[in-house]
Design an enzyme around this catalytic site. Structure first.
Site, PDB file in Angstrom:
ATOM      1  N   HIS A  34       0.599  -0.813   0.149  1.00 33.46           N
ATOM      2  CA  HIS A  34      -0.152  -0.297   0.208  1.00 33.46           C
ATOM      3  C   HIS A  34       0.657   1.159   0.077  1.00 33.46           C
ATOM      4  CE1 HIS A  34       0.621   1.019   4.627  1.00 33.46           C
ATOM      5  NE2 HIS A  34       0.493  -0.473   4.484  1.00 33.46           N
TER       6      HIS A  34
ATOM      7  N   ASP B  65      -0.307   4.668   0.981  1.00 33.00           N
ATOM      8  CA  ASP B  65      -0.946   5.417   1.533  1.00 33.00           C
ATOM      9  C   ASP B  65       0.342   4.926   3.043  1.00 33.00           C
ATOM     10  OD1 ASP B  65      -1.925   3.105   2.378  1.00 33.00           O
ATOM     11  OD2 ASP B  65      -3.648   3.899   3.530  1.00 33.00           O
TER      12      ASP B  65
ATOM     13  N   GLU C 183      -4.796   1.602   2.669  1.00 38.78           N
ATOM     14  CA  GLU C 183      -4.923   0.711   3.357  1.00 38.78           C
ATOM     15  C   GLU C 183      -5.180   1.222   5.013  1.00 38.78           C
ATOM     16  OE1 GLU C 183      -3.158  -2.357   6.107  1.00 38.78           O
ATOM     17  OE2 GLU C 183      -3.145  -0.584   5.851  1.00 38.78           O
ATOM     18  N   GLU C 184      -4.825   2.026   5.865  1.00 32.59           N
ATOM     19  CA  GLU C 184      -4.292   2.345   6.674  1.00 32.59           C
ATOM     20  C   GLU C 184      -6.088   2.701   7.432  1.00 32.59           C
ATOM     21  OE1 GLU C 184      -2.637   1.436   8.602  1.00 32.59           O
ATOM     22  OE2 GLU C 184      -0.491   2.023   7.353  1.00 32.59           O
TER      23      GLU C 184
ATOM     24  N   GLU D 251       5.099  -5.657   4.254  1.00 34.35           N
ATOM     25  CA  GLU D 251       4.018  -5.242   4.972  1.00 34.35           C
ATOM     26  C   GLU D 251       5.411  -5.463   5.989  1.00 34.35           C
ATOM     27  OE1 GLU D 251       1.664  -3.224   6.264  1.00 34.35           O
ATOM     28  OE2 GLU D 251       0.039  -3.815   5.120  1.00 34.35           O
TER      29      GLU D 251
ATOM     30  N   HIS E  36       3.085   2.864  12.416  1.00 41.41           N
ATOM     31  CA  HIS E  36       2.473   4.663  13.342  1.00 41.41           C
ATOM     32  C   HIS E  36       2.479   4.979  14.369  1.00 41.41           C
ATOM     33  CE1 HIS E  36      -0.987   1.598  11.472  1.00 41.41           C
ATOM     34  NE2 HIS E  36      -0.517   1.668  10.800  1.00 41.41           N
TER      35      HIS E  36
HETATM   36 ZN   LIG Z   1       1.112  -1.613   6.359  1.00 36.50          ZN
END
Ligand SMILES: [Zn+2]
Length: 351
Positions: A69, A71, A125-126, A154, A328
């Site tokens: 992903h 994003d 995706e987030e 990932e 994150h």
């Molecule tokens: Zn991810």
């Protein structure tokens, strides 16, 4: 223009420096599309929203998807990217622009692969599943994603992680009878019932389940509690929100049955659910990949999009250079050597 032949750390930094918070991926999708069209003429490229699919069409007997992903979660004052020693810092460094950099590097390098390749870059995706680019394309044009094996880049610290646990959120409601607190005997205090639910949860020992040789640790946890009407009212309702993480060998129906039995006697509403994904490590192509990585595979506890590939009947694993514990975070960073290592392992395996 992005230089897809650049050093992998520089390419990762360039990707980080094009902000792409979920819903705002257009600039990065444009940059990737422009670079692929100019620098990877051997790939057939299709765009769907801010997601991109770049495929070899060599007619080889098998096909591997490399997916990521583009994003990120909201920027936490951590742009532009910086390098300190062996680490590259910035929003998305670990989750998962270092993985996207490997995809792009392979897209221009692997002109003569041993299997046909599908490079898939997707949006959102987030955030909630309804906006997820992979989910949309899996429904609208699954043939674009068809393959024998999928690798999601990932963050996994450079080990293969198979499958993922399922997740279910539910609300357990206790009903009482509202009354004035000066005449408490006329009511039934719903909040006082919380201890029974909380004790049961605190004493519950979550299962450990072995699937395809990997040990999954389940979890059943209260994640929120609400109740109360006013300072002089006996409350007539208490709601405990719980989250159940269940092994990929169990279906959503199994999970719901378990929750209904566990909270027998209480009103239970399922508010959100997502199935797990079987590790898919027993197929020969996955075994071959694990041997190439050279480290034993690990279970994935969080929910990831490997489940969406599983649902399409495509065995899928996570394998990426980032550190999942840093995803994150404000301090998000990636060990540069793991980016080189991941790229060279994949390059060798797919050559
Ligand atoms: Zn991810």
């Amino acid at each position: 223009m992005l230089d897809l032949h650049a050093d992998l750390a520089d390419l990762t930094a360039a990707l980080i420096d094009i902000p792409s918070v979920s819903g705002e991926e257009a600039a990065l999708a444009d940059a990737i599309e422009e670079a692929l069209r100019a620098q990877a003429p051997h790939l057939a490229i299709a765009r769907d929203g801010n997601s991109l699919i770049a495929r070899t069409e060599l007619g080889l007997p098998s096909r591997v998807v490399l997916a990521g992903h583009i994003d990120t979660v909201p920027i936490a004052d951590n742009l532009p990217s910086t390098v300190e020693g062996e680490r590259l810092y910035g929003c998305g460094a670990t989750d998962m622009k270092s993985g996207v950099a490997i995809q792009l590097h392979l897209a221009v390098t692997l002109t003569d692969p041993r299997a046909d390749l599908t490079f898939f870059f997707y949006e959102c995706e987030e955030v909630e599943a309804a906006r997820n680019g992979l989910a949309r394309i899996a429904v609208n044009s699954p043939e674009q994603l068809a393959a024998d094996f999928a690798i999601l880049l990932e963050p996994t610290n450079g080990v293969v992680e198979g499958g993922c646990q399922g997740t279910m959120r539910a609300e357990v409601t206790v009903r009482g009878v509202r009354a004035h607190s000066a005449r408490a005997w006329l009511g039934e205090n719903a909040i006082h019932e919380a201890h029974e639910i909380l004790t049961a949860l605190a004493e519950y020992e979550a299962e450990r389940v072995i699937v395809d040789g990997l040990e999954y640790r389940e979890g059943l946890q209260a994640v929120a509690i609400k109740g109360g009407v006013a300072g002089n009212v006996i409350p007539d309702e208490l709601v405990v929100a719980v989250n159940y993480r269940f092994a990929p060998s169990k279906s959503e129906a199994d999970a719901e049955r378990f929750l209904r039995r566990f909270f027998d006697g209480y009103a239970l509403t399922i508010v959100d659910r997502a199935p797990g994904a079987l590790p898919g490590l027993n197929v020969p192509i996955a075994q071959d990949f694990i041997a190439a990585v050279g480290e034993p595979p690990a279970p994935k506890f969080g929910w990831t999009d490997v489940a969406r590939f599983s649902a399409l009947g495509i065995p899928a694993v996570n394998y990426g250079p980032g550190n999942p514990a840093l995803a994150h975070t404000e301090d998000e960073n990636v060990d540069i050597s793991l980016i080189y290592e991941g790229a060279s392992t994949l390059l060798k395996w797919l050559s």
